[in-house]
Write an enzyme that holds these catalytic residues in place. Structure first.
Site, PDB file in Angstrom:
ATOM      1  N   ASN A 154       0.859  -1.199   0.000  1.00  0.00           N
ATOM      2  CA  ASN A 154       0.000   0.000   0.000  1.00  0.00           C
ATOM      3  C   ASN A 154       0.887   1.239   0.000  1.00  0.00           C
ATOM      4  O   ASN A 154       2.115   1.132   0.001  1.00  0.00           O
ATOM      5  CB  ASN A 154      -0.945  -0.030   1.207  1.00  0.00           C
TER       6      ASN A 154
ATOM      7  N   PHE B 241      -4.223   2.960  14.915  1.00  0.00           N
ATOM      8  CA  PHE B 241      -4.817   3.865  13.927  1.00  0.00           C
ATOM      9  C   PHE B 241      -5.977   3.148  13.260  1.00  0.00           C
ATOM     10  O   PHE B 241      -5.977   1.915  13.186  1.00  0.00           O
ATOM     11  CB  PHE B 241      -3.785   4.254  12.855  1.00  0.00           C
TER      12      PHE B 241
ATOM     13  N   LYS C   9      -9.997  -4.614  19.189  1.00  0.00           N
ATOM     14  CA  LYS C   9      -8.569  -4.923  19.290  1.00  0.00           C
ATOM     15  C   LYS C   9      -8.007  -4.564  20.669  1.00  0.00           C
ATOM     16  O   LYS C   9      -6.805  -4.593  20.875  1.00  0.00           O
ATOM     17  CB  LYS C   9      -7.816  -4.205  18.176  1.00  0.00           C
TER      18      LYS C   9
HETATM   19  O1  PMT Z   1       2.907   5.948   6.567  1.00  0.00           O
HETATM   20  P1  PMT Z   1       2.279   7.266   6.157  1.00  0.00           P
HETATM   21  O2  PMT Z   1       2.465   7.561   4.677  1.00  0.00           O
HETATM   22  O3  PMT Z   1       2.754   8.392   7.022  1.00  0.00           O
HETATM   23  O4  PMT Z   1       0.692   7.161   6.345  1.00  0.00           O
HETATM   24  C1  PMT Z   1       0.158   7.055   7.649  1.00  0.00           C
HETATM   25  C2  PMT Z   1      -0.980   6.019   7.714  1.00  0.00           C
HETATM   26  C3  PMT Z   1      -2.158   6.542   6.922  1.00  0.00           C
HETATM   27  C4  PMT Z   1      -0.515   4.665   7.173  1.00  0.00           C
HETATM   28  C5  PMT Z   1      -1.311   5.827   9.237  1.00  0.00           C
HETATM   29  O5  PMT Z   1      -1.628   7.045   9.758  1.00  0.00           O
HETATM   30  C6  PMT Z   1      -2.435   4.851   9.457  1.00  0.00           C
HETATM   31  O6  PMT Z   1      -3.603   5.158   9.353  1.00  0.00           O
HETATM   32  N1  PMT Z   1      -2.030   3.592   9.828  1.00  0.00           N
HETATM   33  C7  PMT Z   1      -2.939   2.472  10.036  1.00  0.00           C
HETATM   34  C8  PMT Z   1      -3.262   1.815   8.726  1.00  0.00           C
HETATM   35  C9  PMT Z   1      -4.126   0.585   8.932  1.00  0.00           C
HETATM   36  O7  PMT Z   1      -3.664  -0.494   8.688  1.00  0.00           O
HETATM   37  O8  PMT Z   1      -5.335   0.836   9.445  1.00  0.00           O
HETATM   38  P2  PMT Z   1      -6.488  -0.310   9.677  1.00  0.00           P
HETATM   39  O9  PMT Z   1      -7.705   0.462   9.973  1.00  0.00           O
HETATM   40  O10 PMT Z   1      -6.511  -1.229   8.515  1.00  0.00           O
HETATM   41  O11 PMT Z   1      -6.005  -1.101  10.948  1.00  0.00           O
HETATM   42  C10 PMT Z   1      -6.372  -0.739  12.286  1.00  0.00           C
HETATM   43  C11 PMT Z   1      -5.207  -0.975  13.221  1.00  0.00           C
HETATM   44  O12 PMT Z   1      -4.882  -2.374  13.243  1.00  0.00           O
HETATM   45  C12 PMT Z   1      -3.936  -0.250  12.793  1.00  0.00           C
HETATM   46  O13 PMT Z   1      -3.311   0.253  13.950  1.00  0.00           O
HETATM   47  C13 PMT Z   1      -3.085  -1.335  12.141  1.00  0.00           C
HETATM   48  O14 PMT Z   1      -1.698  -1.103  12.341  1.00  0.00           O
HETATM   49  C14 PMT Z   1      -3.536  -2.603  12.877  1.00  0.00           C
HETATM   50  N2  PMT Z   1      -3.520  -3.823  12.044  1.00  0.00           N
HETATM   51  C15 PMT Z   1      -4.140  -3.866  10.841  1.00  0.00           C
HETATM   52  C16 PMT Z   1      -4.146  -5.037  10.105  1.00  0.00           C
HETATM   53  C17 PMT Z   1      -3.490  -6.173  10.629  1.00  0.00           C
HETATM   54  N3  PMT Z   1      -3.457  -7.311   9.940  1.00  0.00           N
HETATM   55  N4  PMT Z   1      -2.886  -6.111  11.821  1.00  0.00           N
HETATM   56  C18 PMT Z   1      -2.900  -4.954  12.536  1.00  0.00           C
HETATM   57  O15 PMT Z   1      -2.348  -4.908  13.645  1.00  0.00           O
END
Ligand code: PMT
Length: 406
Positions: free
Chosen positions: A208, A321, A339
């Site tokens: 991504n 996030f 989570k």
């Molecule tokens: O890296 P940059 O260009 O500065 O951009 C920043 C960002 C937009 C990537 C960052 O601010 C952000 O939003 N990061 C989280 C992206 C994400 O995976 O969001 P999610 O809504 O899909 O996941 C929710 C949370 O679970 C996140 O904290 C993620 O790290 C975590 N996760 C997600 C999927 C997974 N398989 N395991 C996880 O732990």
């Protein structure tokens, strides 16, 4: 002390005003927030829009006319760690020395309660004028810190003392005056950043647009606040931070393994990484031929790292996030609970001016115990400090031990 440290930067109408955007950029990089107040003449040398862009804060100009809160400019002088006037013209020095308050900057400066630094910059003959030197002495006698100008050739062609000192020097003076904020001293903090890459074959992968900026900004801010920081990161498109333990991974499973090995020894985890939710079920060792796998790639689910670690949270603080394009707050709150996080940063990734691969971000902090806090669009480093303000508050409260599985 409140963080991030904030200073007032007063800009008056000297030619060196054109250097102030770079000064602000440096200060912000050091984690110091900057409230700019500028005189009307300063606007001839640098625009409020430029200063707004680099500071991330509304710029107060001579035409400031806030009907909603007529005391806004005075309120903005409260809680500051320091103030710097750069460049300071002869006119400004004279008025300040004699308590004249005929514009917004002078009014704000007279109301200051923090240390004041003034960097005079003008033509050498003006600077040498006894009237100017008398005013400087008056100000010094009242405890104002004068940052002496450098000697050299001026824009007007004259030589002598009058040049604004280097931006690096000014930033160092302010950094030393403001002092480090050590509210995370002794805390062991793990931050994740960047994307993960899920290989399809020897050369292709699923990933991504995450650059790692947000996670790296949080790691650097935590380091600067005294924490012992480990950054576990996917492939980044920005330089690695210094004085941080950097662990490089590629796939989500590798990130999971590194986190599982370290989570038990940390006080706080900040998951800013954009972890790939899926991975190809079969990974080809060599480069796939056009006809080898047909037109479809079969995917399987990656581990949800936070969900797994959340089950072993105990009294650790977890901040995550939520990257959402729809139903931002509702979806973020659902993730916070599922989570088992303490705080989630709801991030609207449908916008082009924030989020993925952008220097700026805008988030709403949702925690279990407080009303959602909407933070404005800010440079990621400033936003990182706002997130860590909340983290420091929670770490110093009895909250962590009390919060259980969501
Ligand atoms: O890296 P940059 O260009 O500065 O951009 C920043 C960002 C937009 C990537 C960052 O601010 C952000 O939003 N990061 C989280 C992206 C994400 O995976 O969001 P999610 O809504 O899909 O996941 C929710 C949370 O679970 C996140 O904290 C993620 O790290 C975590 N996760 C997600 C999927 C997974 N398989 N395991 C996880 O732990």
């Amino acid at each position: 002390m409140a963080t991030p440290q904030k200073i007032l930067l007063g800009i008056t109408g000297g030619i060196a005003a054109y250097k102030t955007p770079e000064l602000i950029r440096l200060l912000v990089k050091k984690g110091i927030a900057v409230q700019v107040v500028m005189t009307r003449t300063a606007e001839q040398f640098v625009t409020p829009v430029t200063l707004r862009s680099v500071s991330g804060e509304r710029v107060l100009t001579a035409d400031w006319n806030n009907q909603e809160d007529p005391f806004d400019h005075l309120n903005r002088t409260r809680g500051l760690a320091a103030a710097l006037i750069a460049p300071a013209t002869a006119n400004f020095l004279g008025k300040l020395a004699h308590g004249v308050a005929d514009d917004l900057l002078l009014t704000s400066v007279l109301a200051l309660e923090c240390p004041l630094f003034v960097a005079p910059s003008m033509n050498p003959r003006m600077y040498a004028n006894p009237a100017v030197q008398d005013n400087i002495r008056i100000l010094e006698g009242r405890g104002v810190h004068i940052i002496r100008p450098d000697e050299g050739e001026m824009a007007c062609g004259d030589s002598g003392a009058g040049r604004l000192p280097s931006i690096g020097h000014l930033a160092t003076v302010i950094e030393e005056a403001v002092g480090p904020t050590a509210d995370l001293k002794g805390k062991r903090i793990i931050v994740t950043a960047g994307p993960t890459e899920e290989p399809i074959d020897a050369v292709r992968f699923i990933s991504n647009r995450s650059s790692g900026r947000m996670g790296v900004a949080i790691a650097e801010a935590a380091r600067d606040r005294g924490a012992d920081v480990t950054l576990i990161h996917g492939p980044l498109s920005i330089p690695l931070p210094e004085n941080i333990t950097n662990i490089s991974v590629r796939r989500a499973q590798e990130m999971m393994d590194e986190l599982a090995a370290r989570f038990g020894g940390c006080d706080m985890l900040v998951m800013a990484a954009a972890v790939s939710d899926f991975r190809p079920s079969v990974v080809y060792d060599s480069k796939m031929k056009k006809n080898e796998a047909g037109l479809s790639i079969s995917l399987e689910q990656n581990p949800d790292i936070l969900e797994r670690l959340g089950k072993h949270k105990e009294n650790r603080l977890i901040i995550g996030f939520a990257a959402e394009t729809d139903n931002l707050l509702q979806n973020a709150r659902e993730k916070l609970l599922r989570k088992n996080m303490d705080v989630i940063c709801a991030n609207d990734v449908g916008r082009g001016d924030i989020g993925f691969d952008n220097d700026y971000n805008e988030i709403t902090l949702i925690s279990r115990t407080r009303e959602p806090l909407s933070l404005p669009r800010l440079p990621k480093r400033q936003l990182a400090d706002r997130i860590l303000d909340e983290a420091a508050r929670l770490l110093s409260s009895p909250r962590a031990a009390a919060s259980g599985q969501g």
